[in-house]
Design an enzyme around this catalytic site. Structure first.
Site, mmCIF file in Angstrom:
data_model
loop_
_atom_site.group_PDB
_atom_site.id
_atom_site.type_symbol
_atom_site.label_atom_id
_atom_site.label_comp_id
_atom_site.label_asym_id
_atom_site.label_seq_id
_atom_site.Cartn_x
_atom_site.Cartn_y
_atom_site.Cartn_z
ATOM 1 N N ASN A 1 0.838 -1.213 0.000
ATOM 2 C CA ASN A 1 0.000 0.000 0.000
ATOM 3 C C ASN A 1 0.869 1.258 0.000
ATOM 4 O OD1 ASN A 1 0.812 -0.641 2.604
ATOM 5 N ND2 ASN A 1 -0.929 0.359 3.561
ATOM 6 N N ASP B 1 3.248 -5.500 11.816
ATOM 7 C CA ASP B 1 2.479 -4.463 11.120
ATOM 8 C C ASP B 1 3.138 -3.086 11.331
ATOM 9 O OD1 ASP B 1 0.572 -3.131 9.639
ATOM 10 O OD2 ASP B 1 -1.092 -3.520 11.012
ATOM 11 N N PHE C 1 -4.094 5.493 11.126
ATOM 12 C CA PHE C 1 -3.944 4.257 11.904
ATOM 13 C C PHE C 1 -2.503 3.769 11.828
ATOM 14 C CE2 PHE C 1 -8.465 3.838 10.455
ATOM 15 C CZ PHE C 1 -9.070 3.671 11.694
HETATM 16 ZN ZN LIG Z 1 -3.793 -4.429 7.711
#
Ligand SMILES: [Zn+2]
Length: 431
Positions: free
Chosen positions: A97, A308, A327
């Site tokens: 992303n 993450d 986030f």
């Molecule tokens: Zn994710």
């Protein structure tokens, strides 16, 4: 080759035993040459006195965001990989992303080229499931695979169209790639910024309900069962979501899953004063979820621990209110000390679990060779001092970003030395 290193009296961690085994370990020409009690000193070998220190295989993180191309004010492949090394992580898988999203063979190749030039450890990349991660059109999966993509995912966004996800899983199966799902039902998440529940009502912040994640986990598992694809569920946060995965595994569905350290350690009650360092997606859930996820990790429901690692700039995280801030938190530098501090040191789980879930199984999911403190293995090694401590100051961190709840906090244990393919990438001065 000159880089011969002899670790004397290291406490070796492995998946074989809960107990650490005190051994000498000789590294030669990039590999572990021998592991034995009382190895003789070889001429030219650098001797590391490792009494009381834990020697473990280099960790491997299946889920990191390095923001290159396009968002390099947050992080880049160089700074991200240096952060990994600083935390004892010697291999990572970057999420797609970025800007543009990594959705073609050409983009996969260009990220791999940057990684080879700029990173001192292997940085692998995923490729998107759908073009621009928009969930509308499938990407050229064959081309991304031949360019080197190791996994397919639209991480950050679920593929909401089940027919598209079904087709993508059929391709993933044919091309022998795991398909990783960020499980979320957008209509249920809405504008949510934290877990929906008592705390979100008190804070007046819109919530993301647990079922947003759980419904998507159940649906993706059914599609995986139907297509026979290998589905990997990212960052599971709810006990019920975990139970759905446990049942699917018992039924023989090819599903693996990961849990992030922050979802084991923190919950919604830790969000004090609207601190955005506790804002991530999926969100911190409840204290009961913490307890059940840790139990599930010990029972083996979670195949891997993955951070993450999600760097953001100070402006984005600190100068915006809770609802507007992005986030995500960083994790590569804090993962090992935090897992040691909260779980290994108090005896909740052992080094064997950490090695299995954060070194062995992430590599095995990608069908990579095992890395271990064992004869013949590639010498990706971490020397960790359980008597040390680490303060996560801005000066300590090598990530461009500081968005971690551990900023300026001190945890027990310290990563003293990191080797990749026998080369010393980090050696911290003992005081
Ligand atoms: Zn994710």
């Amino acid at each position: 080759m000159s880089n011969m290193i002899l670790f004397k009296s290291a406490s070796v961690a492995s998946t074989r035993s809960k107990e650490l085994e005190v051994c000498d370990v000789l590294v030669k020409e990039g590999r572990v040459e021998s592991v034995a009690v009382n190895l003789e000193k070889k001429d030219g070998a650098k001797v590391i006195h490792a009494e009381g220190k834990v020697l473990l295989p280099g960790l491997f993180d299946l889920h990191v965001h390095f923001r290159e191309p396009g968002q390099t004010s947050k992080e880049n492949i160089f700074t991200g990989s240096e952060a990994a090394i600083n935390g004892g992580v010697t291999g990572v898988v970057a999420m797609p992303n970025t800007a543009p999203a990594i959705d073609s063979g050409g983009l996969v190749r260009s990220v791999m080229d940057i990684a080879k030039r700029n990173a001192r450890i292997p940085v692998y990349t995923t490729g998107c499931i759908t073009k621009e991660r928009k969930g509308i059109e499938m990407t050229p999966i064959a081309g991304m695979k031949s360019a080197g993509a190791v996994m397919l995912t639209d991480d950050g966004s679920p593929v909401s169209n089940p027919q598209l996800l079904r087709r993508a899983m059929e391709y993933a199966r044919e091309f022998d790639l795991p398909l990783a799902s960020h499980c979320e039902t957008m209509e249920l998440s809405g504008q949510g910024a934290m877990n929906e529940g008592r705390v979100s009502y008190q804070m007046g912040i819109p919530g993301i309900p647990a079922i947003s994640e759980e419904i998507c986990i159940a649906r993706d598992i059914q599609i995986a069962e139907y297509t026979g694809a290998h589905l990997h569920i990212q960052h599971v946060t709810t006990a019920r979501g975990m139970e759905i995965i446990r049942r699917a595994k018992n039924d023989g569905v090819h599903v693996t899953c990961e849990v992030a350290p922050h979802h084991l350690i923190f919950n919604e009650e830790h969000i004090i004063d609207y601190d955005t360092h506790f804002k991530m997606n999926p969100p911190l859930r409840t204290r009961e979820d913490n307890e059940r996820l840790v139990a599930g990790l010990i029972e083996g429901v979670f195949d891997v621990i993955a951070t993450d690692h999600a760097p953001h700039t100070d402006f984005e995280k600190r100068q915006q209110d809770f609802a507007s801030a992005p986030f995500g938190i960083t994790g590569l530098e804090t993962a090992l000390p935090s897992l040691f501090h909260y779980f290994i040191k108090p005896g909740i789980f052992g080094w064997d679990l950490l090695v299995e879930r954060y070194a062995s199984q992430p590599r095995s999911i990608l069908k990579f060779d095992e890395v271990a403190v064992a004869e013949g293995s590639v010498a990706d090694l971490v020397l960790f001092d359980p008597a040390g401590a680490t303060t996560f100051s801005r000066e300590f961190m090598r990530s461009k970003a500081s968005n971690t709840p551990f900023l300026d906090q001190t945890l027990d244990g310290s990563v003293d030395m990191v080797l990749s393919h026998g080369d010393i990438l980090l050696e911290r001065d003992a005081d």
